[in-house]
Motif scaffolding. Sequence first.
Motif, PDB file in Angstrom:
ATOM      1  N   HIS A  94       0.810  -1.227   0.000  1.00 32.89           N
ATOM      2  CA  HIS A  94       0.000   0.000   0.000  1.00 32.89           C
ATOM      3  C   HIS A  94       0.837   1.267   0.000  1.00 32.89           C
ATOM      4  O   HIS A  94       0.288   2.358   0.012  1.00 32.89           O
ATOM      5  CB  HIS A  94      -0.970   0.069   1.191  1.00 32.89           C
ATOM      6  N   SER A  95       2.167   1.159   0.010  1.00 29.77           N
ATOM      7  CA  SER A  95       2.922   2.408   0.126  1.00 29.77           C
ATOM      8  C   SER A  95       4.027   2.572  -0.912  1.00 29.77           C
ATOM      9  O   SER A  95       4.533   3.677  -1.077  1.00 29.77           O
ATOM     10  CB  SER A  95       3.502   2.543   1.540  1.00 29.77           C
ATOM     11  N   CYS A  96       4.408   1.512  -1.638  1.00 32.21           N
ATOM     12  CA  CYS A  96       5.468   1.697  -2.638  1.00 32.21           C
ATOM     13  C   CYS A  96       4.890   2.371  -3.888  1.00 32.21           C
ATOM     14  O   CYS A  96       3.681   2.527  -4.035  1.00 32.21           O
ATOM     15  CB  CYS A  96       6.125   0.357  -2.989  1.00 32.21           C
ATOM     16  N   ASN A  97       5.777   2.766  -4.805  1.00 35.38           N
ATOM     17  CA  ASN A  97       5.344   3.454  -6.029  1.00 35.38           C
ATOM     18  C   ASN A  97       4.304   2.654  -6.793  1.00 35.38           C
ATOM     19  O   ASN A  97       3.355   3.205  -7.344  1.00 35.38           O
ATOM     20  CB  ASN A  97       6.540   3.669  -6.969  1.00 35.38           C
ATOM     21  N   TYR A  98       4.516   1.322  -6.878  1.00 33.69           N
ATOM     22  CA  TYR A  98       3.628   0.493  -7.698  1.00 33.69           C
ATOM     23  C   TYR A  98       2.266   0.340  -7.043  1.00 33.69           C
ATOM     24  O   TYR A  98       1.237   0.388  -7.718  1.00 33.69           O
ATOM     25  CB  TYR A  98       4.290  -0.862  -7.973  1.00 33.69           C
ATOM     26  N   CYS A  99       2.244   0.157  -5.732  1.00 36.80           N
ATOM     27  CA  CYS A  99       0.956   0.098  -5.033  1.00 36.80           C
ATOM     28  C   CYS A  99       0.215   1.416  -5.201  1.00 36.80           C
ATOM     29  O   CYS A  99      -0.987   1.434  -5.476  1.00 36.80           O
ATOM     30  CB  CYS A  99       1.163  -0.206  -3.550  1.00 36.80           C
ATOM     31  N   ARG A 100       0.944   2.534  -5.053  1.00 38.34           N
ATOM     32  CA  ARG A 100       0.297   3.837  -5.191  1.00 38.34           C
ATOM     33  C   ARG A 100      -0.233   4.055  -6.602  1.00 38.34           C
ATOM     34  O   ARG A 100      -1.195   4.773  -6.809  1.00 38.34           O
ATOM     35  CB  ARG A 100       1.258   4.958  -4.784  1.00 38.34           C
ATOM     36  N   ALA A 101       0.422   3.407  -7.588  1.00 38.08           N
ATOM     37  CA  ALA A 101      -0.022   3.543  -8.981  1.00 38.08           C
ATOM     38  C   ALA A 101      -1.121   2.529  -9.326  1.00 38.08           C
ATOM     39  O   ALA A 101      -1.491   2.394 -10.486  1.00 38.08           O
ATOM     40  CB  ALA A 101       1.166   3.369  -9.919  1.00 38.08           C
ATOM     41  N   GLY A 102      -1.625   1.799  -8.323  1.00 44.52           N
ATOM     42  CA  GLY A 102      -2.713   0.860  -8.586  1.00 44.52           C
ATOM     43  C   GLY A 102      -2.245  -0.452  -9.182  1.00 44.52           C
ATOM     44  O   GLY A 102      -3.028  -1.145  -9.842  1.00 44.52           O
ATOM     45  N   LYS A 103      -0.970  -0.788  -8.988  1.00 47.93           N
ATOM     46  CA  LYS A 103      -0.442  -2.058  -9.501  1.00 47.93           C
ATOM     47  C   LYS A 103       0.148  -2.894  -8.355  1.00 47.93           C
ATOM     48  O   LYS A 103       1.366  -3.111  -8.285  1.00 47.93           O
ATOM     49  CB  LYS A 103       0.633  -1.785 -10.559  1.00 47.93           C
ATOM     50  N   PRO A 104      -0.722  -3.345  -7.442  1.00 51.82           N
ATOM     51  CA  PRO A 104      -0.234  -4.048  -6.246  1.00 51.82           C
ATOM     52  C   PRO A 104       0.535  -5.326  -6.573  1.00 51.82           C
ATOM     53  O   PRO A 104       1.367  -5.761  -5.786  1.00 51.82           O
ATOM     54  CB  PRO A 104      -1.516  -4.358  -5.470  1.00 51.82           C
ATOM     55  N   HIS A 105       0.275  -5.919  -7.740  1.00 50.55           N
ATOM     56  CA  HIS A 105       0.974  -7.163  -8.094  1.00 50.55           C
ATOM     57  C   HIS A 105       2.436  -6.912  -8.433  1.00 50.55           C
ATOM     58  O   HIS A 105       3.230  -7.844  -8.472  1.00 50.55           O
ATOM     59  CB  HIS A 105       0.264  -7.866  -9.247  1.00 50.55           C
ATOM     60  N   LEU A 106       2.792  -5.643  -8.708  1.00 52.05           N
ATOM     61  CA  LEU A 106       4.190  -5.309  -8.986  1.00 52.05           C
ATOM     62  C   LEU A 106       4.867  -4.720  -7.754  1.00 52.05           C
ATOM     63  O   LEU A 106       5.992  -4.220  -7.829  1.00 52.05           O
ATOM     64  CB  LEU A 106       4.270  -4.318 -10.159  1.00 52.05           C
ATOM     65  N   CYS A 107       4.182  -4.806  -6.611  1.00 47.95           N
ATOM     66  CA  CYS A 107       4.667  -4.249  -5.336  1.00 47.95           C
ATOM     67  C   CYS A 107       6.092  -4.710  -5.037  1.00 47.95           C
ATOM     68  O   CYS A 107       6.441  -5.875  -5.224  1.00 47.95           O
ATOM     69  CB  CYS A 107       3.727  -4.700  -4.218  1.00 47.95           C
ATOM     70  N   LEU A 108       6.900  -3.769  -4.548  1.00 50.34           N
ATOM     71  CA  LEU A 108       8.290  -4.076  -4.212  1.00 50.34           C
ATOM     72  C   LEU A 108       8.400  -4.887  -2.918  1.00 50.34           C
ATOM     73  O   LEU A 108       9.423  -5.500  -2.652  1.00 50.34           O
ATOM     74  CB  LEU A 108       9.077  -2.774  -4.061  1.00 50.34           C
ATOM     75  N   ASN A 109       7.346  -4.861  -2.106  1.00 52.20           N
ATOM     76  CA  ASN A 109       7.360  -5.573  -0.818  1.00 52.20           C
ATOM     77  C   ASN A 109       6.215  -6.575  -0.752  1.00 52.20           C
ATOM     78  O   ASN A 109       5.593  -6.755   0.290  1.00 52.20           O
ATOM     79  CB  ASN A 109       7.215  -4.560   0.330  1.00 52.20           C
ATOM     80  N   ALA A 110       5.917  -7.197  -1.884  1.00 52.48           N
ATOM     81  CA  ALA A 110       4.715  -8.036  -1.973  1.00 52.48           C
ATOM     82  C   ALA A 110       4.781  -9.234  -1.033  1.00 52.48           C
ATOM     83  O   ALA A 110       5.827  -9.851  -0.853  1.00 52.48           O
ATOM     84  CB  ALA A 110       4.532  -8.516  -3.404  1.00 52.48           C
TER      85      ALA A 110
END
Length: 334
Positions: A94-110
Amino acid sequence: MGGLVLKALVFYAPGDVRVVDRPEPIVNAGEVLIKVAAAGLCGTDRHIADGSYTSAKSMVLGHELAGVIQEVGHGVEHISVGTRVCVDPNLGCHSCNYCRAGKPHLCLNAQAVGVTRDGGLASYVSVPAELCHPLPEGLSPVHAILGEPLSCVVHALDRANIELGSKVAIWGLGTSGIMMIQCLRAMGQPTIIGVSHHEDQRNLALRAGATQVMTQEEAKQSLEVDLAIEASGSPSAFEPAFNALAPGGRMLLYGVMSPGDVVSLKPEQMFRRELTLIGSYVGPRTLDRALSLLAARIVEPEMILGDRLNLEEAREWVLKEGARKRAKAYVVFE
Ligand SMILES: [Zn+2]
Ligand SMILES: [Zn+2]
């Protein structure tokens, strides 16, 4: 509840997977305890078991699960005890660039249920409440275990952005390949070609709506398609699928290969014929659509579910021991 001991299928280290007793899961704030109805097995579990897919250790396997909410943790208000749910295993930070851009599957801390934290191959599991999707009317929890793999298929077909009237071929007719055929048939695609070296899978593909099936050898001769889907996870399927692309064609990389796998590709062909390669990873925000497709029987659960296993047989399955099982193999918890 309290003090319950449950049987679970636990991954310890590459090649070391055991059925063991585990204590009842703790339900932290924001989490729910699910009484698991059933959990599916998939190729990713085999990759985890052989060490080719990075995961936590001493962890309960199972990222394809459905069941009933048994207990809710502190702060959980939107979902209540008794709700039948399917779990989306993938959790963004919910806080990395990808989560903020609506791409939680690319999350850096998934994080992922059954990959980085305990999964559903046990009679109880606790998961973040936000991952729970209520089942549509008429869909049983056992059938709903297909929600997760189908959510990945839905995302992949979104990514492929297929035009009506296209020619499509799919290499690999396991669970995902058959689900793709059912979706493509529902979309009205006129040419759907299934490619596999397994005769039983080719026959299932025809029942699922493939307009034609081929062996891998046959597919190397004069096949030309607008969309080639690699759903086998085998590097040997890459080149024939790539070579089958018509000018302007697209290739969807869907099957899970190993990190060390290498394929060869002709860049001049990509350039001159304007070919496109598309990757697709998991199923972000597509689980509700997947569950709708199952409830409406666009994807028929009975056609996809194969052998029902106990936990010991599931252990053999992930370690590739014992007899070959019909996909999708799954475990039901009474
Ligand atoms: Zn899976
Ligand atoms: Zn993130």
